[in-house]
Design an enzyme around this catalytic site. Structure first.
Site, PDB file in Angstrom:
ATOM      1  N   ASP A   1     -17.165  -3.817  -8.071  1.00  0.00           N
ATOM      2  CA  ASP A   1     -16.414  -4.026  -6.824  1.00  0.00           C
ATOM      3  C   ASP A   1     -17.316  -4.494  -5.695  1.00  0.00           C
ATOM      4  OD1 ASP A   1     -13.970  -3.136  -7.872  1.00  0.00           O
ATOM      5  OD2 ASP A   1     -14.454  -1.041  -7.448  1.00  0.00           O
TER       6      ASP A   1
ATOM      7  N   HIS B   1      -0.780  -0.646   0.258  1.00  0.00           N
ATOM      8  CA  HIS B   1      -0.923   0.107   1.507  1.00  0.00           C
ATOM      9  C   HIS B   1       0.403   0.668   1.994  1.00  0.00           C
ATOM     10  CE1 HIS B   1      -4.329  -2.675   1.152  1.00  0.00           C
ATOM     11  NE2 HIS B   1      -4.994  -1.609   1.517  1.00  0.00           N
TER      12      HIS B   1
HETATM   13  N1  GLN Z   1     -12.301   0.469  -7.644  1.00  0.00           N
HETATM   14  C1  GLN Z   1     -12.031   0.908  -6.311  1.00  0.00           C
HETATM   15  C2  GLN Z   1     -10.690   1.640  -6.283  1.00  0.00           C
HETATM   16  O1  GLN Z   1      -9.818   1.280  -6.980  1.00  0.00           O
HETATM   17  C3  GLN Z   1     -12.002  -0.236  -5.337  1.00  0.00           C
HETATM   18  C4  GLN Z   1     -11.842   0.248  -3.933  1.00  0.00           C
HETATM   19  C5  GLN Z   1     -11.838  -0.837  -2.891  1.00  0.00           C
HETATM   20  O2  GLN Z   1     -11.452  -1.933  -3.124  1.00  0.00           O
HETATM   21  N2  GLN Z   1     -12.280  -0.544  -1.722  1.00  0.00           N
HETATM   22  O3  GLN Z   1     -10.500   2.566  -5.519  1.00  0.00           O
END
Ligand code: GLN
Ligand code: ZN
Length: 752
Positions: A600, A695
């Site tokens: 990420d 969200h």
């Molecule tokens: N792998 C993380 C999650 O799913 C990615 C979080 C993010 O994008 N900030 O929580």
């Protein structure tokens, strides 16, 4: 013209406000929950401000910023000051509730948007303005905070966000050019200056951080007009225009010619370019931001003092200051009794930085003998830090110096190999990594930290969570599964805790936005991975299913962006060290049978330099670090990445250069338009545009998801397209997630 009787020598540009123990956070949240009354909240806030001012007064700054306190955000405060809260909250009678409604929304009204404050980890609320906004002055807050400070005997300097930055940071809701509103705004600033002078302010600080970004000729001309005009106000305080987060460049001589009495320059982020330019500023007080307000290291007096002396020899009057507001560092080291004493001696948080500034100002103006003892302590600590072997790990350095090939086979070849190995259907369905952080997980974490359960019990409970999440995903019918990340408190802290070279604080909280605070790890040494960090969890998840389980890692740029990092080597070098540790983890995951690994990088865009001229070099090292982290695996192992946004702008080319086999991005809100931009930038790898917005608690129907996928298929061939939500699911409830993912799978199946 600078009045010699009205100058100062030591200051900071702003103060933290959450309280040394996050008292403000708790009080504001209690007010929201209806547990305390507004009067109690105001009392708590006033108590925090007073304690802070008295402490600073005792350290001996001869000019102290006031008004940087905020119940939520200082840009929102400025909107309130200028009568520019959005119309939709105007009906809310109570002033405080109206303010919080603009910040967080209510059942009836949407909040203002929130975005990054320049290249920091602080987020501000974006004022919504238009050609029709009717500004009006509501100066009660700055005036009251000024009076309060003067009553305590503090040499108070009110801080107000400047008109150019305010307008440039706002969002134009009607597409009009907001800088056209300056003529309407300036009379309010003029009135405010008069009121502040009447109340007793001898200086006012107008913050204009936007001056360190690239400005057009027209905008630079406005800088001249605006500050010339404010300088002409009669019976006003002396004006300090504060810049921070970079160099002023062309704006510096323009400002200097307006008649303002002081200019604050950031010598940490801006380097010495402004110092050189500042030398002819004989009639201006140069407020030299030499103590890093955005990092936690003790200042090196032998580097700082010569720079300050050079500035003064050039003819300028010099005050010593922080490079930016102390909002971005924790309050003080007082609470950090658990830090290793050696590391602790290298650090300076807010209170310690104020003492450093006092020390440097005394050394500069009275001579080093005046503070010889303090200087000695500082020098010893700086020397000690340099000599610690943990900052010079020969093995890591040799590995990085050696040729590490950061290239993989061409993407098309990899795709064939990966498809043979994984045998995924068209439009594979997956998620971004985290599943809901349930009450059970939080209880387990709290019990572990209180010592009520041991590590074994904790891990058993986490495995139970993983088993449930894997079973749920199988039941839903997703193609690529995740373990759900229950064991992670935070996507950076989790790795920092396991890597050598990082330290954690117990109370090093800083405001991220509103009442949300974070405790960034401190990256102090060379990064070494003593043992695998995630392999146990991922292989456990994989043992429960025949579907592929995606390993989950945080990328080097994001780990760097969300930590306090060392200032004794370049960010590029630090990023490469982190990348090497992540690379080793990918290799271990692969060896343990994990065929897909996601790295990420939600912060890739955040660190983008403010000035265009600096951006290419940043993107170079950021991409390089990501590729170093992800190129240690075989071509048949599939690398994913996740970026939390869709407005790629300057970084769109870099996304392609990351060369990840699959990239998941936010796209739902832009109606997939981002996919065309990606294609135009030459991107031809796998892509998972988020097909619904996590969200919101709303469950999207299969038809809605199908439409989003249909739109995506117009821009991307089916062989490259993935179906996934737009971010991790940890903030959602399990029932919402289950329903949404079932619809996602149904939509993908219908299209196949
Ligand atoms: N792998 C993380 C999650 O799913 C990615 C979080 C993010 O994008 N900030 O929580
Ligand atoms: Zn995300």
């Amino acid at each position: 013209m600078l009045n010699p009787d009205n100058t100062f020598t030591a200051t900071v540009l702003g103060l933290p406000r959450i309280g040394p123990n996050r008292e403000l956070k708790r009080a504001v949240e209690s007010y929201w929950a209806g547990r305390i009354a507004a009067a109690t909240l105001h009392d708590i806030a006033a108590g925090l401000r007073a304690a802070q001012l008295l402490r600073i007064r005792d350290i001996g700054l001869d000019s102290v910023p006031v008004g940087t306190f905020s119940y939520y955000d200082h840009v929102l405060d400025t909107a309130a000051l200028l009568g520019a809260l959005p119309d939709r909250v105007r009906g809310i009678e109570d002033e405080l509730d109206r303010y919080f409604a603009a910040a967080r929304g209510t059942a009836e009204v949407a909040p203002l948007e929130m975005t990054k404050w320049f290249d920091t980890n602080y987020h501000y609320l974006v004022p919504e303005l238009s050609a029709a906004t009717e500004f009006s002055l509501h100066p009660a807050k700055p005036l009251a905070e000024l009076k309060e400070a003067l009553a305590l005997g503090v040499p108070a300097r009110p801080v107000i966000l400047g008109p150019i930055t305010f307008l440039k940071l706002a969002k134009s809701v009607d597409g009009s050019d907001l800088l056209d509103r300056l003529p309407d705004l300036l009379p309010l600033y003029e009135r405010l200056l008069g009121l502040l002078a009447e109340t007793g302010a001898r200086w006012v600080q107008l913050d204009e951080p936007v001056l360190v970004t690239d400005l057009s000729e027209t905008e630079l001309a406005l800088v001249h007009t605006v500050y010339r005009r404010l300088a002409e106000v009669s019976a006003r305080p002396a004006l300090l225009v504060a810049s921070y987060f970079g160099r002023l460049g062309a704006a510096l001589p323009i400002l200097a010619a307006t008649g303002v009495e002081g200019i604050a320059v950031d010598l940490v982020a801006g380097g010495d370019a402004d110092v050189a330019a500042a030398q002819p500023l004989r009639d201006t007080l140069v407020v030299a931001g030499i103590v890093d307000g955005y990092n936690v290291w003790r200042v090196d007096p032998d580097r700082a003092l010569p720079r300050l002396a050079a500035l003064r020899e050039g003819g300028a009057q010099v005050a010593v200051s922080s490079s930016c507001s102390l909002l971005h560092v924790p309050y003080s080291l007082d609470a950090e009794t658990a830090l290793e004493p050696r590391l602790r001696s290298w650090l300076a948080f807010g209170a310690e930085k104020i003492e450093e500034i006092r020390m440097l100002a005394s050394a500069l103006h009275e001579g080093q003998d005046a503070v010889s003892e303090q200087l000695e302590i500082a020098r010893t600590a700086v020397q000690d830090r340099r000599s610690d072997t943990r900052l010079h790990n020969a093995t890591v350095r040799a590995r990085l110096a050696g040729a590490t090939d950061a290239r993989r086979a061409p993407a098309a070849e990899r795709r064939t190999l990966q498809q043979q190995r994984l045998d995924l259907p068209l439009l594979p369905t997956t998620t971004i990594g985290s599943f809901p952080q349930t009450g059970r997980i939080r209880v387990a974490r709290a019990e572990l930290s209180r010592g009520e359960i041991d590590r074994t019990e904790y891990e058993a409970r986490m495995r139970a969570e993983i088993a449930e999440v894997v079973a749920l995903q199988e039941d839903i019918g997703l193609d690529v599964l995740v373990h759900g990340e229950p064991e992670r408190n935070d996507m950076v802290q989790y790795f920092a805790e396991q890597l050598d070279g990082f330290a954690a604080t117990v109370n090093g909280w800083v405001q991220s936005y509103g009442t949300r605070c974070v405790r960034p790890p401190i990256l102090f040494g060379d990064v070494v991975r003593p043992a695998a960090m995630t392999v146990g969890w991922s292989t456990y998840a994989q043992s429960l299913t025949t579907k592929p389980v995606k390993g989950m890692l945080t990328g080097p740029v994001t780990i760097l962006a969300w930590s306090y990092i060392r200032d004794d080597q370049s960010r590029a070098d630090t990023a490469r060290q982190i990348a090497l540790a992540i690379r080793d983890e990918t290799v271990d995951l692969e060896a343990a049978g994990i065929g897909i690994i996601q790295v990420d990088e939600p912060a890739l865009r955040e660190l983008l330099p403010l000035r265009h001229a600096d951006q290419a070099a940043y993107l170079d090292w950021a991409v390089d670090a990501f590729r170093l982290a992800t190129s240690g695996v075989a071509d048949a192992t599939q690398i994913h990445t996740h970026l939390c946004y869709s407005e790629f702008g300057e970084i769109i080319g870099a996304i392609a250069e990351l060369d990840a086999d699959v990239t998941s991005i936010e796209a739902a809100r832009s109606h997939m338009e981002v996919l065309d931009d990606l294609t135009a930038a030459g991107f031809d790898l796998g892509v998972g545009p988020g097909v619904y917005d996590i969200h919101s608690p709303r469950v999207p129907s299969p038809e809605e998801i199908g439409r989003a996928l249909g739109l995506a298929l117009k821009a991307v061939p089916a062989e490259r397209l993935w179906a996934n939500p737009d971010c991790g699911l940890k903030t959602r409830r399990t029932d919402e997630v289950t329903a949404s993912l079932r619809n996602l799978v149904a939509a993908a199946q219908a299209l196949r």
